[in-house]
Design an enzyme around this catalytic site. Structure first.
Site, PDB file in Angstrom:
ATOM      1  N   ARG A 170       0.832  -1.200   0.000  1.00 53.94           N
ATOM      2  CA  ARG A 170       0.000   0.000   0.000  1.00 53.94           C
ATOM      3  C   ARG A 170       0.874   1.262   0.000  1.00 53.94           C
ATOM      4  O   ARG A 170       0.590   2.233  -0.693  1.00 53.94           O
ATOM      5  CB  ARG A 170      -0.875  -0.019   1.253  1.00 53.94           C
ATOM      6  CG  ARG A 170      -2.282   0.373   1.017  1.00 53.94           C
ATOM      7  CD  ARG A 170      -3.125   0.186   2.240  1.00 53.94           C
ATOM      8  NE  ARG A 170      -3.999  -0.964   2.147  1.00 53.94           N
ATOM      9  CZ  ARG A 170      -5.059  -1.042   1.354  1.00 53.94           C
ATOM     10  NH1 ARG A 170      -5.399  -0.043   0.575  1.00 53.94           N
ATOM     11  NH2 ARG A 170      -5.806  -2.122   1.332  1.00 53.94           N
ATOM     12  N   HIS A 230     -18.925   9.755  -0.690  1.00 51.72           N
ATOM     13  CA  HIS A 230     -19.260   8.419  -0.191  1.00 51.72           C
ATOM     14  C   HIS A 230     -20.775   8.237  -0.286  1.00 51.72           C
ATOM     15  O   HIS A 230     -21.532   9.128   0.116  1.00 51.72           O
ATOM     16  CB  HIS A 230     -18.801   8.278   1.268  1.00 51.72           C
ATOM     17  CG  HIS A 230     -19.105   6.919   1.825  1.00 51.72           C
ATOM     18  ND1 HIS A 230     -18.385   5.794   1.461  1.00 51.72           N
ATOM     19  CD2 HIS A 230     -20.055   6.493   2.681  1.00 51.72           C
ATOM     20  CE1 HIS A 230     -18.888   4.743   2.078  1.00 51.72           C
ATOM     21  NE2 HIS A 230     -19.902   5.126   2.825  1.00 51.72           N
TER      22      HIS A 230
HETATM   23  C1  GRF Z   1     -20.493   6.281  -6.502  1.00 52.54           C
HETATM   24  O1  GRF Z   1     -21.699   5.873  -5.924  1.00 52.54           O
HETATM   25  C2  GRF Z   1     -19.560   6.797  -5.448  1.00 52.54           C
HETATM   26  O2  GRF Z   1     -20.186   7.509  -4.444  1.00 52.54           O
HETATM   27  C3  GRF Z   1     -19.008   5.486  -4.914  1.00 52.54           C
HETATM   28  O3  GRF Z   1     -18.854   4.657  -6.015  1.00 52.54           O
HETATM   29  C4  GRF Z   1     -19.731   5.072  -7.052  1.00 52.54           C
HETATM   30  C5  GRF Z   1     -18.872   5.425  -8.204  1.00 52.54           C
HETATM   31  O4  GRF Z   1     -19.580   5.850  -9.314  1.00 52.54           O
HETATM   32  N1  GRF Z   1     -17.823   5.696  -4.134  1.00 52.54           N
HETATM   33  P1  GRF Z   1     -18.862   6.638 -10.489  1.00 52.54           P
HETATM   34  O5  GRF Z   1     -17.587   5.873 -10.824  1.00 52.54           O
HETATM   35  O6  GRF Z   1     -18.583   8.035 -10.042  1.00 52.54           O
HETATM   36  O7  GRF Z   1     -19.839   6.568 -11.626  1.00 52.54           O
END
Ligand code: GRF
Length: 224
Positions: free
Chosen positions: A69, A113
């Site tokens: 990581r 999130h």
């Molecule tokens: C979104 O729901 C974001 O909040 C989550 O993963 C999804 C990604 O969607 N972390 P995108 O790649 O932005 O279309």
């Protein structure tokens, strides 16, 4: 007077619809900002193609190519540094970042999130919402800290949970709010409205409401 445009780098892992919302907001609202690069940790992230087609430099720093990581985060930080960004925007970026990375870019990294934090950190938030029986689900834009899906909250958006929802239908409904939320937060950032106080709470100058809700008319900011 020329306005200094804020430099941003967007990190993605997949589809990149939030990244698209950010890029579109910068263009459509003529924000004093520039998306300098889109960086993915997966070579097959679909959002890379969209960014490329829209003339945004793309790069892959594949986490699988690094033994640890720490090594991945060091390489990622180096790729970001090239662009000298004011802000790093995580948009569906599905890697846990090390404390060293967070420290290095302290106060510059924003995440979205898909839950109303502090509820449901981690993965599978839509399943978690349905399993718990909450009647409202949502999304949060926040500064990152070394703790996963934690950190000063900039804005939140909510959607109702329907009786017949599946994780997919709920995710789809929420995405409309995510896109509006992230676009607005980027605007506030580049207009220098956002600050953090001594106890780590966010303040946004000149903005009455930082909560949004999906209504039959679309995504609306909640007037207070
Ligand atoms: C979104 O729901 C974001 O909040 C989550 O993963 C999804 C990604 O969607 N972390 P995108 O790649 O932005 O279309």
């Amino acid at each position: 007077m020329t306005v200094q445009r804020k430099r941003t780098v967007v990190l993605i892992s997949g589809r990149g619809s939030n990244m698209q919302a950010i890029v579109n907001a910068v263009r459509d609202q003529a924000l004093p900002a520039q998306v300098c690069a889109v960086i993915a940790n997966k070579p097959d992230a679909a959002g890379l193609e969209w960014a490329d087609a829209h003339g945004i430099p793309t790069e892959v720093v594949a986490h699988r190519d690094y033994a640890s990581r720490d090594a991945f985060d060091t390489a990622l930080a180096a790729a970001i540094d090239v662009h000298e960004p004011d802000y790093i925007l995580l948009a569906g970026f599905m890697r846990v970042l090390t404390p060293a990375f967070v420290e290095r870019f302290n106060g510059k990294v924003i995440n979205i999130h898909p839950s109303l934090l502090p509820a449901f950190p981690g993965l599978h938030t839509h399943q978690q919402a349905l399993a718990t029986g909450v009647q409202w689900h949502g999304c949060t834009v926040h500064f990152i800290t070394p703790v996963l899906d934690h950190g000063p909250i900039v804005a939140q958006g909510a959607v109702p949970v329907m009786a017949d929802d599946t994780p997919e239908s709920l995710a789809q409904r929420l995405l409309q709010v995510e896109h509006r939320l992230y676009a607005d937060v980027v605007r506030w950032l580049v207009e220098r409205r956002i600050s953090l106080d001594a106890i780590g709470r966010v303040h946004v100058r000149g903005i009455a409401s930082r909560s949004f809700v999906l209504t039959p008319r679309g995504v609306e900011s909640q007037q207070r």
